[in-house]
Each structure stands twice: as C-alpha cells, then as structure tokens.
Design an enzyme around this catalytic site. Sequence first.
Site, PDB file in Angstrom:
ATOM      1  N   LEU A  31       0.897  -1.327   0.105  1.00  0.00           N
ATOM      2  CA  LEU A  31       0.070   0.027   0.168  1.00  0.00           C
ATOM      3  C   LEU A  31       0.840   1.112  -0.113  1.00  0.00           C
ATOM      4  O   LEU A  31       0.384   2.377  -0.135  1.00  0.00           O
ATOM      5  CB  LEU A  31      -1.100  -0.262   1.248  1.00  0.00           C
ATOM      6  N   TYR A  55      -2.331   1.373   7.830  1.00  0.00           N
ATOM      7  CA  TYR A  55      -1.173   1.479   8.895  1.00  0.00           C
ATOM      8  C   TYR A  55      -1.783   1.840  10.088  1.00  0.00           C
ATOM      9  O   TYR A  55      -2.549   2.978  10.287  1.00  0.00           O
ATOM     10  CB  TYR A  55      -0.486   2.880   8.253  1.00  0.00           C
ATOM     11  N   TYR A 119      -3.012   9.223  13.165  1.00  0.00           N
ATOM     12  CA  TYR A 119      -3.610   7.873  12.635  1.00  0.00           C
ATOM     13  C   TYR A 119      -5.284   8.602  12.060  1.00  0.00           C
ATOM     14  O   TYR A 119      -5.797   8.159  10.920  1.00  0.00           O
ATOM     15  CB  TYR A 119      -3.838   6.942  13.554  1.00  0.00           C
TER      16      TYR A 119
END
Length: 281
Positions: A31, A55, A119
């Site tokens: 990715l 991730y 994130y």
Amino acid sequence: MILVFGKTGQVATELQRQAEVTALSRDRADLSDPQGCAAIIADLKPNVVINAAAYTAVDRAEEDEATAQTINAAAPGAMAGTCKHLDIPLLHVSTDYVFDGTGDRPWCETDPVQPQNAYGRTKLAGEEAVRASGARHILLRTAWVFSAHGTNFVKTMLRLSETRDALTVVEDQIGGPTPAADIAATLLTLADAMRGGAEGGTYHYAGAPHTSWAGFAREIFAQAGKDVTVTGIPSSDYPTPAHRPLNSRLDCAKLTSDFGITPADWQGGLSRVLKELTSEA
C-alpha cells in the site's frame, strides 16, 4: 472474485477463514505503492474489492504521518479510482478515530468529524478520497478490534497475566470491543449486497455493550479464569504519543436498518477467541 487487500491482519485473516477470497500480502500488494495496488485491481478485475489493510501503528504515526498518509489515504484513493473506472464496488474499513472523542453519546455517521491524532487524520483522508472517486463504496467504521491472531488488547492482557496478579488499565475511554470475525462476516454480507446493487455509503459497526478498557480487561480475566486485579485509572495517568479518544462509542442503527446487521456480541466473541487461543496452546 472478492479481492482483499491485506492477508495477515486480524480482519483479513478472518475473511480468508470465512469465504473464498483472493487475499494479497504486502509482498504482492504494497500500500506504500498506491498505483501498484490500483494496477492489481485493473489486472484481476474482481467482482468486489475489500481493503482490510492499513497503517495501524497509532503512536508511530505521530512521527511518520507521511507514510501513514500514503497507506491510509493515497492507496485507498487509488484503489477507488480504478474501481470507479471498472464499476467495481469497494468496501473500505475505517475507524472511530475520525471523531474527536468528546461527549458520551454514540457517534452517528452524520456527526462532524475532527480527528485528534495522525492516525485519525490519515484514515479520514482515506474516507474522503474514496468518496471523491465516485466509486460505489461502503466505508465501514469500527473500533477496538480483537481476535486470536495478530496484536490486540486481549492477547496483551493474557500475556501480562502470566507474570502479573494486578494491573492498572484506563477506565475513562469507552467503546465497543469488536471481534474481527464479526467484522469479516459483516463485510462479506455487505459485499453480497453491493454486488446485488446496494447503494452503499458510510456505516458504523462495533461491539455491544459499551465498556471501558478496564471493564474489557476484567471480562477477559473472568472468562479466562485468571486471578488478576484490575484497577481503573484515567487516561492522564497513562500518557501516549497519540491522543486517544475518550468516547469511541459507535451508533450502529443505520447498518441494522439498511442491512439487518446488529452490533457484535463482544462477550460471546471473546469466549470464542479464548477457546481458540486455548486450543492453539
């Protein structure tokens, strides 16, 4: 063919256990190379694509947001672009971290988003890229994923219980622990619906009833027969590089209304995970 990005993660592993899917490991679909992922879709021309890779190192993302952005946003955006071109439905797994974590009301799909860490920002950017592509899609936000494989809270608690008889665990973060097996089953149901012409959109799916991390830990030890005392502490006593939301509750009513899928029974799911871990041991 159902094409799954991800192979060894918790949800991807469960997808492979529950259905005939083509799951791509990192050496086949990296990715960090978004266009390479898009090219795989163009080459294989599946009936549906499920992106179960991400991730997920929340704290590390604070110092490596560029990599997280590529994997969590640019890659699903590239996948979605090819899916739009080929009219292939895309199912993309997202997170409660797109919200700011305030209040105590479960988050609805239409609530304002305001991620509080790297994130969450990169996962929100992934949602936006998928929507902007115009591809038929479902964005499935979930939380607190656990299973018998990979790295997760259940396995961490069991490991600590081997050497500790007392633990302090955060008690002011509230959410719904969600078995990876139930997420996989939900994704497969949604994949069938999308292939049948369902409109798609953004949905929430998480476990019930809501609990704290400390409450989750107590249930783990109770079901596992471990004599470990859990003392609840505030998040301020357990600082981490990335800010964690206090309110991770997700309102799953829309998913129930549109597809008849009810929130996961995380306590039953925990029992099944513990049995699997016991049999493996």
